[in-house]
Design an enzyme around this catalytic site. Structure first.
Site, short mmCIF file in Angstrom:
data_model
loop_
_atom_site.label_atom_id
_atom_site.label_comp_id
_atom_site.label_asym_id
_atom_site.label_seq_id
_atom_site.Cartn_x
_atom_site.Cartn_y
_atom_site.Cartn_z
CG LEU A 1 -0.31 0.09 2.39
CD1 LEU A 1 -0.30 1.57 2.86
CD2 LEU A 1 -1.20 -0.75 3.60
CB CYS A 2 1.55 3.82 -1.75
SG CYS A 2 0.50 4.00 -3.05
CB ALA A 3 -0.36 8.39 -0.29
CG MET B 1 -2.33 4.79 3.73
SD MET B 1 -3.01 3.30 4.88
CE MET B 1 -3.24 4.29 6.37
#
Length: 261
Positions: A84-86, A112
């Protein structure tokens, strides 16, 4: 390099929705997350839980064709890993790079940002006052809110600005008009939606004690003193001063059944 400017992933990877990931966590499944945001962003907030293993390796570690062995050794090869990332772009690239090297990976859809959009409504079964009471839960922040519905009217306690439309839509879905929006306190850790709802024709209510904390928009809203009451259908909402978290902290007793704090 910005995450949005990353090259095409080395292999196609499946995505998992934030809602599906939460279902896995809630079901007690062991979940392993590879968070590719910068360390400062990760430390500020990330997904955790008793059954969640969270690893922070910023995306730039995966930019070279020859990824450092020390980096790869931190990624479990014996289980599925959700990257995952932003926003979902960097995680797709990193997941593709790992899949091309034989890892079992997928990536979190919308990152996120998507996780922050989860906002669930549950009926409060222990409530025995007039009407029906619902609790809102936001797992990304732990914020709670309440929606009381009775006689074609509704009131929301501690609405979040990001979900202004949600409260109006939920009230309409429940055949009610949203008449009140209450804030329990004025504080930087709660980005309130009361003023936004007030602008939509809902009566916004804040604690009278908040005025002493320097609130500049009190004249635009209704201020509630300790003991003031409001009617929502046949249900009564009573203001109860509960200073502590802030000097203006206020709770609302919902039809003598539940204290919303």
């Amino acid at each position: 390099m910005n995450p949005e400017d990353l090259p095409t992933p080395g292999a196609e990877v499946d995505s998992v929705s934030p809602e599906a990931l939460k279902e896995q966590i809630d079901a007690g499944e062991d979940v392993t997350l590879l968070d590719t945001r910068m360390q400062s962003d990760y430390e500020e907030w990330h997904i955790d839980g008793d059954n969640v293993t969270s690893i922070n390796l910023p995306y730039f570690h995966f930019l070279e064709d020859d990824i450092d062995d020390d980096v790869l050794e931190q990624v479990p090869a014996d289980r599925e890993v959700t990257v995952l990332c932003a926003k979902g772009g960097a995680s797709e690239f990193v997941a593709g790079a790992l899949k091309a090297r034989g890892y079992d990976v997928d990536h979190l859809e919308n990152g996120m940002n998507g996780w922050a959009e989860i906002y669930e409504r549950y009926e409060v079964t222990d409530y025995d006052g007039a009407g029906t009471l619902y609790q809102y839960q936001r797992p990304s922040s732990g914020c709670l809110g309440y929606l009381l519905v009775d006689g074609g009217e509704a009131a929301v306690v501690d609405p979040l600005r990001a979900f202004t439309d949600r409260y109006l839509d939920d009230a309409a879905e429940l055949d009610a008009e949203l008449t009140y929006a209450f804030d329990t306190h004025i504080h930087a850790d709660h980005i309130s939606g009361v003023r936004n709802l007030d602008a939509e024709g809902v009566e916004g209510v804040i604690p009278a004690a908040a005025v002493d904390r320097g609130v500049t928009y009190a004249d635009e809203l209704t201020t509630a003193e300790d003991g003031d009451t409001f009617s929502v259908g046949d249900a009564t909402v009573e203001t109860v001063a509960t200073p502590g978290h802030t000097t203006g902290m206020t709770s609302y007793l919902l039809d003598e059944s539940l204290l919303a704090t």
